[in-house]
Each structure stands twice: as structure tokens, then as C-alpha cells.
Scaffold this motif. Structure first.
Motif, short mmCIF file in Angstrom:
data_model
loop_
_atom_site.label_atom_id
_atom_site.label_comp_id
_atom_site.label_asym_id
_atom_site.label_seq_id
_atom_site.Cartn_x
_atom_site.Cartn_y
_atom_site.Cartn_z
N PHE A 1 41.25 55.36 32.87
CA PHE A 1 41.67 54.62 31.67
C PHE A 1 40.92 53.31 31.60
O PHE A 1 40.36 52.83 32.58
CB PHE A 1 43.18 54.36 31.70
N ASN A 2 40.86 52.79 30.39
CA ASN A 2 40.26 51.47 30.16
C ASN A 2 41.16 50.74 29.19
O ASN A 2 41.95 51.35 28.49
CB ASN A 2 38.87 51.61 29.55
N PHE A 3 41.00 49.41 29.14
CA PHE A 3 41.84 48.66 28.21
C PHE A 3 41.15 48.44 26.87
O PHE A 3 41.73 47.89 25.96
CB PHE A 3 42.26 47.33 28.83
N ASN A 4 39.89 48.85 26.75
CA ASN A 4 39.17 48.77 25.49
C ASN A 4 38.52 50.12 25.21
O ASN A 4 38.16 50.82 26.14
CB ASN A 4 38.07 47.70 25.57
N PRO A 5 38.32 50.45 23.93
CA PRO A 5 37.66 51.73 23.63
C PRO A 5 36.16 51.71 23.89
O PRO A 5 35.53 52.76 23.93
CB PRO A 5 37.95 51.93 22.14
N ILE A 6 35.58 50.54 24.05
CA ILE A 6 34.18 50.44 24.42
C ILE A 6 34.12 49.65 25.73
O ILE A 6 35.05 48.92 26.04
CB ILE A 6 33.36 49.67 23.35
N PRO A 7 33.06 49.82 26.51
CA PRO A 7 33.02 49.04 27.76
C PRO A 7 32.78 47.55 27.48
O PRO A 7 31.82 47.20 26.80
CB PRO A 7 31.82 49.64 28.53
N VAL A 8 33.67 46.73 27.97
CA VAL A 8 33.50 45.27 27.90
C VAL A 8 33.50 44.79 29.34
O VAL A 8 34.53 44.83 30.01
CB VAL A 8 34.64 44.60 27.11
N GLU A 9 32.33 44.42 29.85
CA GLU A 9 32.23 44.11 31.28
C GLU A 9 31.57 42.76 31.53
O GLU A 9 30.58 42.42 30.89
CB GLU A 9 31.42 45.20 31.99
N ASP A 10 32.14 42.04 32.47
CA ASP A 10 31.52 40.82 33.00
C ASP A 10 31.15 39.79 31.94
O ASP A 10 30.08 39.20 32.00
CB ASP A 10 30.27 41.19 33.82
N VAL A 11 32.00 39.61 30.95
CA VAL A 11 31.76 38.53 29.99
C VAL A 11 32.39 37.26 30.57
O VAL A 11 33.62 37.14 30.62
CB VAL A 11 32.34 38.85 28.61
N LEU A 12 31.54 36.37 31.07
CA LEU A 12 32.01 35.16 31.75
C LEU A 12 31.42 33.93 31.08
O LEU A 12 30.33 33.96 30.55
CB LEU A 12 31.58 35.20 33.21
N ARG A 13 32.18 32.87 31.13
CA ARG A 13 31.80 31.62 30.48
C ARG A 13 31.47 30.60 31.57
O ARG A 13 32.08 30.60 32.64
CB ARG A 13 33.02 31.16 29.66
N ASP A 14 30.49 29.73 31.31
CA ASP A 14 30.17 28.69 32.29
C ASP A 14 31.28 27.64 32.31
O ASP A 14 31.92 27.39 31.30
CB ASP A 14 28.83 28.03 31.95
N ASP A 15 31.46 27.05 33.47
CA ASP A 15 32.55 26.09 33.66
C ASP A 15 32.14 24.71 33.13
O ASP A 15 31.87 23.79 33.90
CB ASP A 15 32.91 26.03 35.15
#
Lengths: 447, 89, 426
Positions: free
Chosen positions: B48-62
Motif C-alpha cells: 500500500f501507499n498513501f498517495n496514488p503516485i510515488p511521492v518520495e524524498d521531498v525535503l526542504r532545507d533548514d
């Protein structure tokens, strides 16, 4: 007695966990944005630094780190929780099944996970019907929660465990010194069979106090043949007692679901790419093993400064440990706070001095003076003349008071009188360590 | 789904239901749940996934940034000395 | 059809803008109320424009106003709004469809208008079909949801309703693209041109439960796609689509019940001046007084589906079923460019007929629009005929990110089919 802790530590990021609001703010409700206020139409985005810190701590605690992780919504209603769900980790914490070595025993770590802090509530008004005043500056500050198994066996041990843990955490993620005050713990304690949870205790001292109070309370109950009720209590910091928390009308059901707004994170690769610094207490243990230092000395060394510990290692590569230690724990340690920066040049110069002293190329006094000049930046010639002057003062005093030497031969403590007199006479011109050393030297030579 | 469950769910969701609502939602939810039992026939895939498309490693700089003036965000809130006034505890 | 009009309209000059547009009321707008059809948001003044609104303004668009909708998107007929019910311009006794009913209605009656709509389970396809206009729902994650008042975060898509195929393409290019304020929009590949559509798959049971008049129009459309446009039309089996609807209601309501937890009479929307109640009491009272019936129903269903003891059977199972449906689509798209069904099983119903429908009948009306929505597939609702004066719509579905195929078919069908405008005007 079995004690387990759920420790919450705020991570020292510059921006919040799921929005870019600053983590430092003075006035209430100034470091806020639509996301941490839970305004309609806002959504979260993940702070890379917070994820990395979480992974470092999971690594430090020897946890198993999953390949993929995600966040979940924990839904409950309380005025400080802006969205009425907290974004936290449920099925895939960044770390599980870790272990923390502590005073020769293993404290098992059940899980390590990341979550957002709720806002802060100021209670005003009469007890029982207090109003809430809410400051959302804290809303969205990154927290790491470390959950132990009930492997701690006394309140004092709990405090020492927390203190050690914080030393390590501080070093691994550069937690500022005052980070200690923001440590909060839920404390689980059972003396008999039933477990009581004391929620949200702030600071190390209070953890020990709350647990001690609870241990005594439970023991008394059991001795009187009564039962300990399984319940949640809170700690009253003023009165230093635990109180039954107001009974909830019903059990909350958090109804965890996945958080679709953040996606998933491949943390396996991320964790492998992160180099974990050796923690201070690990370094101390290694020093005991590799250099035969006693536990107290090695601990003191890393707690003074990890740079000092590294300097020790550097010197020990080139000079016999027995010749290094007196300098590291003596002159260098005592002047450590005056050292501006320890660059390679400084390190090599200090090592060079200690090495040549060890080879007998200079005497202790010379070495001490040169180290002092190096560290404090004082003129060597001044120091030298100062040292000569100091020596003269001491010799003078000893000449005028021959009885002192008689005493000294019987009891070395009489040196203290000389030290005191010389200090007084020189009006604080020399540091006490300098005077102590010079007096001992002069008296030894006359012995 | 029995009536007590509806009452409990409403409490968890912070909804006060009138007697009329309780009766009608109870009957609606029973119908819907009955229909949802089709799900039991679907094969378990385990994945299972929580989104219908892969959403991976979206990270924001600190990096701290404040795009909105907090005073504007707070303009419609009930406040007391910069604090938001909340209900009783 | 509008629930708020841009207060500056009178001062603005026509020549200043390249086009006019509207935003569904669940997209935040500076200077206009944003209530998502709910009384609980009365008084909310957003501090920022939703991404799509901001992009349309930047592209030279004049925002006319906010279009009415079912409360938070909960409905099929736009009858669940706290601010009136939009009426179908082809027959005022009938529904515009929902939940983007006001948006479709505005597009049908205002020449050259383009409406921003939002679809969770069919809220663009349905009203577009009922109002005889084109509705484009892009791939999940194609358009940033920044500024969208969430219904189901894993299902919501911001899309467009228009009467011209070229507008759909042009404006989707305006509003699409990665936006750091919505991480799920950062996973998309660029939107390219595609090769022309050649083959279309029609599910074997596509017409099961569809009214005769819709069936007839749809069959005629199939013939024309084959004969006039020269497309290969083939029948396929899609057995797992029957699980789409239950999964959708579980996922949508589970997510919605958490999204709506924030609405409680604090900070924005309806608020008491002095609060003298305990928080549980206060939150419960505000929520009970201000949420509409359908919102309450879905909150209850969603709260239940994720509760301890039921979570595995409902929520976790629905997540797995979604994967199954995605796989089924992708199997079809190995051999076909698009999948086609009617958009709705019937034409716009009369309001009195809607009153007589029970909850399950209403939910089931969406069974054709839900499969592409739950799986995040881009889809397009196009008028394909008229039955007793009411428009009939068909729905093309493409694989993830293949909006280009939808633009191609939209343009070619537009040339082949004469779109009727309603006789009533706003």
C-alpha cells in the motif's frame, strides 16, 4: 521496581519541522505561519535537517532503521493542537529495537520517532475552570521521542540515565547546553504489578522527584494492602507531588492514518550516508580500554571538552601516555577555557612541547611556561621573568621562615601556608596553579 | 454497527447528535457499512501507499523564512496580550 | 452559482485582463471569502491565494468570484451547500451536479469563462457532464494543492472546467508544475505533447446500471469515435473497479474526518467572542451547530473507519485496493491510449427526485467517476449528446501524467461534435 521513560527532546533545527518558521522567538505568536496555525489551505513540508538528526539519534542508540518511513496523523482534540491532529510516526519510526549501554547494563530502546510539538498553553484563572491562552510559537517545533523498555530500576538511575543520554545527544546533534530544560519525559513506573504513568515531567530533577514520590506512594499503598490503580498522573512542580490527572470522559481513539501530504522517505540510504561521531561516553570508554585511563579521569576528560579528549589522543600517538596525562589533566586542562581555538598549528605546537619534555630536552618548568605562553598568548619572556620573580619571592619566604621546612618534613600540608602567604604577597599576579606548582618545587628541593 | 457505537464515534469526533440525527445517521451508516463489506472480497495485496503516485524524498532545507506577517494571520483571532484566547481546560 | 463576487469588479476595466475565471469556494482567495460551502467558515479571511488562483491571476485572469459547491466537496448535486443551491442552466428544476456545481454552471452560461474546479471522487466530471461543458481533472499531484481546503489529501485534484478544448490545455499549463508548498506536486514529470490518440478501451460493464438515454448517446458517440475519428475501440475487462467505490468512501472519509478536526471555533471562521465552556463542550457545540448533515455523516463514517478494531478491515484494506485499481488501469494502458465510459449513469436529476434518493443511491451515482479519481488518473469529461434537451457526458481516462492524450481527444472531439449552449443566461 520497573521504570520506563518516554523522553521528548526538541531538535536544534533553525526552522520548524513542517514549515519554515524560525524556532527562536521571543514574543508569543510571532513565529507562526498558516501551516503551524493549522489554517485552511496550508500544508506541511519536511525539514531535511530534522530527518537527519532523527536518524543520527536512531543510529547512536543502535536502532534498526527501516528502509522507508512515513508520517501519520494522530487525531485528538486539545486547544494547543492547531490541526487537531499531530503529525507523528506510527508504523515506521526512524528507529526501533535499540540498546543503550549504561553503567554496565543494557537499557533497551523500544523506538525513536519524530513528531511535531503542539503549541504552549498558559493557564489562567481559578483551578478547575482555568482558561487557556495559547502561544503557537512552539507549534511545529521538531521533537524526537525516545521510548525505553522498563529496564531502569530506580529514580536515581533514571536521572543518571537521562543525564548520560543528554550528554550523548548534545554531542551528536549539537544540542545547546540549555537543551536540558526543554527535555520532557513521560515516566512509567510500577512497584508492584500495576503501571502508573506520570505525564509530561520537565527536566531531570523533576523526573527523579516525580518517580521518587510515585515509588514511595505505591510502596505505601502496597504495604497497606491496597491496590495501585493503573492510571495517568501529573507532577505538580511546586508541591513536588504527583496527582491523579482529571479522569477523561472516555478513552481517546487516535485513529492513526497515513499523512498523504508528505509522501515517503527512503531513509535507509540516508542513514547509511550519515557519519556518526563517536559520542563522548563512547570515547571515554575507549580511553579506558586503549590507554588504561581510570573511568573517572576519562569521563572528566570528555566532559571538559571533546577537543581536549582529541588533543589527548593526538599526543598519545607520539608521546608515552604516562608523560601526556599530567599535562593534559594539569596545565592544559586548567588553562582550557583561555584557549581561543585549537587549530592544527596550535595542536602540533603543544604536542611538540610535551614531546620534548618527555625526551628530557626541557624541564617541567620550562615546558609549563611555554605551554602557558602558547595557550594564553602571554609573552614568554614576561612569564619567564615572572616565574623567576615568583621563585625569588618563595625562596625569600622560606629563608625567612625556616620553621616551615621543619613542619613540611613532618606534614606536607604545611605547604598550604606558604602558598597562601605567597598569593597574598604577590597580590593575585600569578594563578593559583602556578603558585602551587612553584611552592611545591621549591620546598621539595629543600627537603 | 449498533447505536452505542454511533454515540461513541460521535463523541470521538466531537459531534453532539440530536435524537433525530442519531436515528437517521445510525440507519445511514448501517446501510453504508453493509455496502462496504464488498471490500472483504477484494484480494489482500499487502502493498500500500498513501498517495496514488510515488511521492518520495521531498525535503526542504533548514532555512527559516516567514512569508506572512503574523499580525495579518492573527487579525481575526480572539487575543489577549498576543496570546490566542482558548476555551476552558 | 456564485457564492461570492469579487468586490472590485466595478472598478476594474475589461481591457486590463486577458480572460475571466472563477474559483471553487474551497480555494483560498485574498479579498474574497473562502467558506467551502460551510457555515463553520463564515468570516474566514484567507491571508493568501491558493496556488491555482495565484497562477491564473498572474496569467492575466480576472477573478470574477467564488463558485458554490457541496460543503467541503461532500456531494454529487451541489445541494449540500450552506449558501444556496445552483440550478442547472438547461433546466432550472434540475441539479448542476457536484460538488463543483457552481463552477460548471458558470462555465455553461458565461461565454469564454474558465472555472477552477476541484475533484476528489468526480466533482469535476459530474457537473461538467450535467451542465454540458468540458471538465479536466489532471493527474494527482499535477497542480499544487497549496490553498485548497482539504477533503481527502490523497484524492484531491485541482482542475479546470471550460467550453473550449484549447482553454483546458492553455490553463492547465498555467497552473501545473512543482510547488514546494505542496510536496506531492514535486513528483511530476514535465507536461509534454503526446502522439495522437489511436485506441480506446471501453470496460465491458461500462453500461451496467446506466440509464437508457445515456446509453444511447454513449453508443452513438462510440460509433462516431470509430467512424469519424478513425479510432480503434475495444472492450476490456476491469473486474477490480467494483472495489473502487467502497475504497473511495473509506479513504475519502477517513482523511476528511481528520482534515475537518481543525474546524472548532478557534482562530478562524465561526468563533464565540467570549468562551465560557470547557474545550470539549465548546468544540462539540460549534461543530454540531455549523457542520451540515452530509459533513457530519462523512465525519462519522471516516472516524469509524480508522478506529482501533476497524482500521485494518476498512482503512488499511482500502489502501491496498487502491494499488489494485492502479495496476488494473496500467494493464489496460499497455494496449490502449485511453479508457472511456459515460461520465454519469443518468442526466441531471430533478431536485424532487434527489430528495427521494437514499444515501446509498446518492453515493452510488459516482461509480463511474470514482475509479480514475481514487487511482489519481487524469480524466476528461466531454459532452457527447443530448437527451430530452439535457446534456450527456462521457469520460476519457489516461495513464498518470498523460494529459497530452486528453488534450488531443478533446480537440478532435470538439471539431466533430457541436456543443449546445443553454438558453437561459445568467
Amino acid at each position: 521496581m520497573r521504570i520506563g521513560l518516554e523522553v521528548h527532546v526538541q531538535l536544534p533545527t533553525r526552522s520548524k519541522l513542517f514549515c519554515s518558521c524560525p524556532t527562536s522567538a521571543q514574543e508569543p505568536n510571532t513565529a507562526v505561519c498558516p501551516t503551524c496555525l493549522g489554517m485552511p489551505g496550508s500544508r506541511p513540508s519536511m525539514n531535511r535537517a530534522a530527518m537527519e538528526m532523527g536518524l543520527m539519534l536512531a543510529k547512536m542508540l543502535g536502532c534498526r532503521i527501516p528502509e522507508r518511513t512515513w508520517f501519520s496523523r494522530k487525531t485528538y482534540f486539545y486547544p494547543d493542537l492547531a490541526k487537531h491532529f499531530q503529525i507523528t510516526q506510527y508504523d515506521t519510526p526512524v528507529g526501533e529495537h535499540g540498546v543503550y549501554k549504561f553503567q554496565g547494563k543494557d537499557i533497551r530502546i523500544r523506538r525513536v520517532h519524530l513528531e511535531e510539538d503542539p503549541g504552549k498553553i498558559k493557564r489562567v484563572g481559578r483551578a478547575g475552570e482555568e482558561s487557556s491562552l495559547i502561544d503557537y510559537n512552539r507549534s511545529g517545533i521538531p521533537l524526537v521521542e525516545i521510548v525505553t523498555e522498563p529496564d531502569i530500576s530506580s529514580p536515581a538511575e533514571a536521572r543518571q540515565f537521562l543525564s548520560d543520554l543528554l550528554t550523548e545527544i548534545r554531542h551528536v546533534i549539537d544540542l545547546p547546553e540549555d537543551g536540558e530544560r526543554s527535555v520532557r519525559a513521560d515516566c512509567n513506573i510500577s512497584v508492584g504489578h500495576e503501571r502508573v504513568e506520570v505525564k509530561n515531567v520537565t527536566g531531570l530533577k523533576n523526573v527523579e522527584r516525580a518517580l521518587t514520590f510515585e515509588a514511595v506512594r505505591q510502596t505505601k499503598l502496597l504495604r497497606a494492602g491496597k491496590k495501585v490503580e493503573r492510571e495517568t498522573r501529573r507532577f505538580d512542580e511546586e508541591r513536588k507531588v504527583t496527582l491523579a490527572a482529571r479522569k477523561k470522559e472516555f478513552e481517546e481513539d487516535y485513529g492513526y492514518i497515513g499523512e498523504p501530504d508528505l509522501g515517503i522517505f527512503n531513509i535507509g540510504d540516508m542513514a547509511r550516508a550519515l557519519a556518526l561521531k563517536e559520542t563522548p561516553l563512547q570515547t571515554a570508554e575507549r580511553f579506558q580500554r586503549d590507554y588504561g585511563l581510570n573511568p573517572q579521569m576519562s569521563r572528566q576528560l570528555v566532559q571538559t571538552s571533546m577537543d581536549l579528549a582529541r588533543l589527548f589522543e593526538h599526543m598519545a600517538e607520539k608521546v608515552p601516555v604516562a608523560d601526556v596525562l599530567p599535562w593534559i589533566t594539569g596545565t592544559i586542562s586548567s588553562l582550557w577555557s583561555e584557549l581561543e581555538s585549537l587549530d592544527d598549528e596550535m595542536r602540533d605546537a603543544m604536542t611538540g612541547l610535551v614531546a620534548s619534555c618527555s625526551r628530557g630536552e626541557m624541564n617541567d618548568q620550562e615546558c609549563q611556561m611555554r605551554l602557558r605562553a602558547l595557550i594564553t598568548g602571554e609573552e614568554l619572556t614576561l612569564l619567564q621573568s615572572g616565574a623567576e620573580e615568583l621563585e625569588g619571592t618563595i625562596e625569600d619566604y622560606l629563608d625567612r621562615n625556616p620553621a616551615v621546612m621543619e613542619d613540611y618534613r613532618k606534614n606536607e600540608k604545611s605547604a598550604n601556608r606558604v602558598i597562601g602567604e605567597v598569593m597574598k604577597a604577590s597580590g593575585g599576579k600569578y594563578s593559583s596553579s602556578q603558585v602551587v606548582e612553584a611552592v611545591r618545587k621549591a620546598m621539595e628541593s629543600r627537603r | 454497527m449498533d447505536r452505542d457505537t454511533v454515540t461513541r464515534v460521535a463523541k470521538v469526533a466531537r459531534l453532539e447528535l440530536t435524537e433525530e440525527e442519531l436515528v437517521s445517521f445510525h440507519s445511514d451508516l448501517e446501510k453504508v457499512l453493509d455496502y462496504l463489506s464488498v471490500l472483504d472480497e477484494a484480494p489482500e495485496s499487502g502493498s500500500f501507499n498513501f498517495n496514488p503516485i510515488p511521492v518520495e524524498d521531498v525535503l526542504r532545507d533548514d532555512v527559516p523564512v516567514q512569508e506572512h506577517d503574523p499580525a495579518v494571520l492573527l487579525r481575526d483571532m480572539r487575543t489577549y496580550q498576543d496570546y490566542i484566547r482558548g476555551p476552558l481546560l | 452559482m456564485f457564492c461570492a463576487i469579487n468586490p472590485d469588479l466595478d472598478h476594474l476595466q475589461d481591457g486590463q485582463f486577458d480572460f475571466h475565471f472563477s474559483a471553487k469556494d474551497n480555494l483560498t482567495t485574498v479579498g474574497l471569502p473562502t467558506r467551502a460551502g460551510s457555515r463553520i467558515l463564515e468570516g474566514y479571511r484567507p491571508a493568501f491565494d491558493a496556488h491555482a488562483v495565484e497562477a491564473m491571476r498572474q496569467a492575466g485572469g480576472l477573478l470574477l468570484g467564488k463558485t458554490n459547491m457541496d460543503e467541503f466537496g461532500f456531494g454529487t448535486f451541489s445541494t449540500n451547500s450552506a449558501f444556496g443551491v445552483p440550478r442547472n442552466p438547461f433546466d432550472l428544476d434540475r441539479s448542476c451536479g457536484g460538488s463543483s456545481g457552481g463552477a460548471a454552471c458558470a462555465t455553461a452560461v458565461l461565454d469564454g469563462h474558465v472555472a477552477l474546479g476541484v475533484s476528489t471522487g468526480g466533482s469535476i466530471s459530474c457537473p461538467a457532464a450535467f451542465c454540458g461543458v468540458m471538465g479536466l481533472t489532471p493527474t494527482y499531484g499535477r497542480v499544487s494543492r497549496h490553498g485548497l481546503l482539504d477533503y481527502g489529501n490523497s484524492l484531491d485534484k485541482v482542475g479546470l472546467i471550460s467550453r473550449r478544448a484549447a482553454d483546458l490545455e492553455m490553463h492547465l499549463r498555467n497552473i501545473a508544475g512543482p510547488d514546494p508548498r505542496d510536496p506531492t506536486s514535486c513528483a511530476q514529470p514535465p507536461m509534454g505533447k503526446s502522439a495522437p490518440v489511436r485506441s480506446i478501451a471501453v470496460p465491458k460493464d461500462a453500461l451496467e446500471g446506466v440509464s437508457d438515454e445515456v446509453s444511447r448517446s454513449f453508443q452513438d458517440a462510440l460509433d462516431r469515435l470509430r467512424d469519424d475519428l478513425g479510432l480503434k475501440v475495444e472492450t476490456v475487462e476491469t473486474p477490480s473497479f467494483r472495489f473502487a467505490m467502497p475504497s473511495y468512501y473509506v479513504l475519502g472519509c477517513s482523511e476528511a474526518s481528520t482534515n475537518l478536526a481543525r474546524y472548532c471555533g478557534l482562530r478562524y471562521g465561526v468563533q464565540s467572542e467570549e468562551i465560557t465552556e470547557h474545550f470539549d463542550k465548546y468544540f462539540s457545540r460549534i461543530r454540531s451547530e455549523n457542520f451540515g448533515r452530509e459533513a457530519k455523516r462523512r465525519i462519522l463514517l471516516g472516524t469509524f473507519a480508522r478506529m482501533v478494531g476497524f482500521r485494518d478491515r476498512y482503512y488499511m484494506k482500502a489502501l491496498q485496493v487502491r494499488e489494485l485499481i492502479i495496476q488494473e488501469y496500467q494493464r489496460v494502458f499497455q494496449d490502449h491510449d485511453l479508457l472511456l465510459t459515460p461520465a454519469m449513469p443518468f442526466t441531471a436529476p430533478r431536485f424532487d427526485a434527489i430528495d427521494d434518493m437514499d444515501i446509498l443511491e446518492v453515493y452510488k451515482a459516482d461509480y463511474l467517476t470514482i475509479p480514475p479519481n481514487i487511482s489519481g488518473m487524469p480524466h476528461l469529461s466531454m459532452p457527447c449528446g443530448y437527451a430530452q434537451g439535457m446534456p450527456v457526458g462521457m469520460q476519457f481516462v489516461a495513464n498518470h501524467w498523460q494529459e497530452g492524450l486528453l488534450f488531443d481527444i478533446a480537440q478532435r472531439w470538439e471539431e466533430a461534435f457541436r456543443l449546445r449552449a443553454p438558453e437561459v443566461t445568467a
